[in-house]
Write a protein that holds these residues in place. Sequence first.
Motif, mmCIF file in Angstrom:
data_model
loop_
_atom_site.group_PDB
_atom_site.id
_atom_site.type_symbol
_atom_site.label_atom_id
_atom_site.label_comp_id
_atom_site.label_asym_id
_atom_site.label_seq_id
_atom_site.Cartn_x
_atom_site.Cartn_y
_atom_site.Cartn_z
ATOM 1 N N ASP A 18 -43.081 -53.395 7.355
ATOM 2 C CA ASP A 18 -43.264 -53.664 8.630
ATOM 3 C C ASP A 18 -45.006 -53.675 9.100
ATOM 4 O O ASP A 18 -45.309 -54.341 9.788
ATOM 5 C CB ASP A 18 -42.688 -52.647 9.438
ATOM 6 N N LEU A 19 -45.436 -53.009 8.290
ATOM 7 C CA LEU A 19 -47.148 -52.918 8.331
ATOM 8 C C LEU A 19 -47.667 -54.174 7.611
ATOM 9 O O LEU A 19 -47.726 -54.457 6.560
ATOM 10 C CB LEU A 19 -47.466 -51.434 7.743
ATOM 11 N N ARG A 43 -48.652 -54.394 13.295
ATOM 12 C CA ARG A 43 -47.273 -54.385 13.016
ATOM 13 C C ARG A 43 -46.493 -55.490 13.263
ATOM 14 O O ARG A 43 -46.696 -56.460 14.440
ATOM 15 C CB ARG A 43 -46.643 -53.252 14.153
ATOM 16 N N LYS A 44 -45.451 -55.927 12.304
ATOM 17 C CA LYS A 44 -44.423 -57.122 12.649
ATOM 18 C C LYS A 44 -43.846 -56.790 14.120
ATOM 19 O O LYS A 44 -43.426 -55.910 14.322
ATOM 20 C CB LYS A 44 -43.824 -57.419 11.436
ATOM 21 N N ILE A 45 -43.533 -57.897 14.902
ATOM 22 C CA ILE A 45 -42.567 -58.010 15.994
ATOM 23 C C ILE A 45 -41.370 -58.447 15.654
ATOM 24 O O ILE A 45 -41.450 -59.640 15.044
ATOM 25 C CB ILE A 45 -43.432 -58.740 17.007
ATOM 26 N N ARG A 46 -40.426 -57.948 15.771
ATOM 27 C CA ARG A 46 -39.020 -58.094 15.343
ATOM 28 C C ARG A 46 -38.028 -58.270 16.601
ATOM 29 O O ARG A 46 -37.702 -57.261 17.269
ATOM 30 C CB ARG A 46 -38.468 -57.006 14.177
ATOM 31 N N ARG A 47 -37.853 -59.491 17.081
ATOM 32 C CA ARG A 47 -36.826 -59.580 18.279
ATOM 33 C C ARG A 47 -36.018 -60.289 17.675
ATOM 34 O O ARG A 47 -35.914 -61.389 16.784
ATOM 35 C CB ARG A 47 -38.028 -60.007 19.250
ATOM 36 N N ASN A 48 -34.606 -60.220 18.718
ATOM 37 C CA ASN A 48 -33.672 -61.227 18.639
ATOM 38 C C ASN A 48 -33.028 -61.400 19.852
ATOM 39 O O ASN A 48 -33.099 -60.493 20.853
ATOM 40 C CB ASN A 48 -32.547 -60.818 17.554
ATOM 41 N N ASN A 49 -32.270 -62.609 20.014
ATOM 42 C CA ASN A 49 -31.441 -62.568 21.232
ATOM 43 C C ASN A 49 -30.188 -63.506 20.805
ATOM 44 O O ASN A 49 -30.270 -64.168 20.040
ATOM 45 C CB ASN A 49 -32.165 -62.966 22.426
ATOM 46 N N GLY A 50 -29.154 -63.537 21.743
ATOM 47 C CA GLY A 50 -28.103 -64.226 21.463
ATOM 48 C C GLY A 50 -27.451 -64.947 22.622
ATOM 49 O O GLY A 50 -27.809 -64.332 23.912
ATOM 50 N N ALA A 89 -38.332 -47.165 12.775
ATOM 51 C CA ALA A 89 -38.837 -47.805 11.718
ATOM 52 C C ALA A 89 -38.436 -49.213 11.757
ATOM 53 O O ALA A 89 -38.767 -49.999 10.976
ATOM 54 C CB ALA A 89 -38.109 -47.287 10.337
ATOM 55 N N SER A 90 -37.376 -49.643 12.658
ATOM 56 C CA SER A 90 -36.810 -50.941 12.893
ATOM 57 C C SER A 90 -37.862 -51.880 13.541
ATOM 58 O O SER A 90 -37.621 -53.173 13.305
ATOM 59 C CB SER A 90 -35.532 -51.127 13.306
ATOM 60 N N GLY A 91 -38.764 -51.511 14.215
ATOM 61 C CA GLY A 91 -39.829 -52.159 14.942
ATOM 62 C C GLY A 91 -40.576 -51.495 15.942
ATOM 63 O O GLY A 91 -40.041 -50.724 16.595
ATOM 64 N N VAL A 92 -41.595 -52.059 16.452
ATOM 65 C CA VAL A 92 -42.524 -51.698 17.611
ATOM 66 C C VAL A 92 -42.019 -52.171 18.725
ATOM 67 O O VAL A 92 -41.753 -53.271 19.112
ATOM 68 C CB VAL A 92 -43.790 -52.125 17.300
ATOM 69 N N THR A 93 -41.731 -51.527 19.960
ATOM 70 C CA THR A 93 -41.198 -51.624 21.162
ATOM 71 C C THR A 93 -42.364 -52.106 22.179
ATOM 72 O O THR A 93 -43.541 -52.000 22.006
ATOM 73 C CB THR A 93 -40.690 -50.480 21.824
ATOM 74 N N ASP A 94 -41.954 -52.732 23.322
ATOM 75 C CA ASP A 94 -42.791 -53.314 24.380
ATOM 76 C C ASP A 94 -43.809 -52.133 24.834
ATOM 77 O O ASP A 94 -45.094 -52.099 24.907
ATOM 78 C CB ASP A 94 -42.110 -53.677 25.599
ATOM 79 N N ALA A 95 -43.039 -50.855 24.990
ATOM 80 C CA ALA A 95 -43.913 -49.880 25.626
ATOM 81 C C ALA A 95 -44.844 -49.181 24.514
ATOM 82 O O ALA A 95 -45.959 -48.791 24.819
ATOM 83 C CB ALA A 95 -43.055 -48.605 25.916
ATOM 84 N N GLU A 96 -44.527 -49.310 23.322
ATOM 85 C CA GLU A 96 -45.480 -48.930 22.369
ATOM 86 C C GLU A 96 -46.642 -49.816 22.136
ATOM 87 O O GLU A 96 -47.942 -49.347 21.856
ATOM 88 C CB GLU A 96 -44.833 -48.686 21.054
ATOM 89 N N LEU A 97 -46.684 -51.194 22.364
ATOM 90 C CA LEU A 97 -47.469 -51.906 22.190
ATOM 91 C C LEU A 97 -48.452 -51.910 23.556
ATOM 92 O O LEU A 97 -49.601 -52.214 23.448
ATOM 93 C CB LEU A 97 -46.928 -53.529 22.246
ATOM 94 N N ALA A 98 -47.874 -51.314 24.812
ATOM 95 C CA ALA A 98 -48.631 -51.155 25.849
ATOM 96 C C ALA A 98 -49.386 -49.882 25.989
ATOM 97 O O ALA A 98 -50.095 -49.647 26.981
ATOM 98 C CB ALA A 98 -47.854 -51.522 26.943
#
Length: 334
Positions: free
Chosen positions: A50-51, A88-95, A302-311
């Motif tokens: 992730d780093l 940090r890698k940004i990991r996102r998905n949507n369906g 550990a799965s990824g950084v959130t919007d709140a953490e980025l802000a």
Amino acid sequence: MATTRLSDVIYGPLFLPTTIQRIAQLSRIRNSPIVSTDAELQRFANGPGDLVQMPFWNDLTGNSNVSTDDPAQTATPNKLTQGQDMARKIRRNNGWQSANLVASMLAEDPLDAVAQLIAEYWVREEQRIMGEQMRGVFASAGMAGNVLDVASEDGAVSPVNLDAEIAANAYALLGEYGTTLSAVLMHSRVFYNLRAARAIEKFKDPATGLDFDMWDDKIVYVSDQCPREAGTTSGFKYTSYLFGNGAIGYAEATGEGGPKKPVEIDSVAAAGNGEGVETVWYRRHWVMHPRGVSFSGTPASASGVTDAELANGANWTRVYDPKLVRMVAVVTNG
């Protein structure tokens, strides 16, 4: 008559590169001089984990020695030092289920139509997430010297709007490097105020054919993801961001660093009381990082950084000299 289904249209080897290409084409930010890519960042993004660690050489400092002919005088060499920028890698998905894409099935080229719809969504997401990053970066203590706040807390009565004089004071925060700022990201209210003042000009990029708005010799990008906060007494305060070329590093993660299955079709035969429902899942891992400001926080998951953490400003640490961080924030009432 045969029915076109999502599984017919979204075939990984064809659909994935088509959508990636559409995202890159549609993103005005990624087509701008603000964003840059390089082989090293891409290599880190494609790696596991992730780093993303980006070491850099610190600039050389100190005055030069005065040369003499005295053999007894010995000069002491300076040493080269390194710093570390981290992202940090940004990991996102949507369906999306097929019911949401029915109109696309009527298109002459369903593959192209669905790819366009999904690409437009991801372009908006990239811009939204970049807005969260900017909130965090400029809320960090180390970036206080890169912020010019001239907004009135009584913005409805005595508004302070962005103009060339304020911009000049913002450029001056970077000293001689202020001349390297080449683009501005602003809220639509700020943009329309400038347009009403006849300060916005049109420009066509001869390389891409894209039309751009220009202000004070800067390319203008408009996003309502830019902060809009209520004043203490009345009115609002708007934050605009000034960038130099290459201020944001970008890389789309593939291989070990990317999602195992970027595109996947989920078919539930029993749904719809047996009629069946299909869902397309689209997954992305990417790096979009403001160069010179390290993401030093540790995400809760550990799965990824959130919007709140980025802000969160506490998660960011400036590692470049303030004048070498190619970003400035300006707070006005419009």
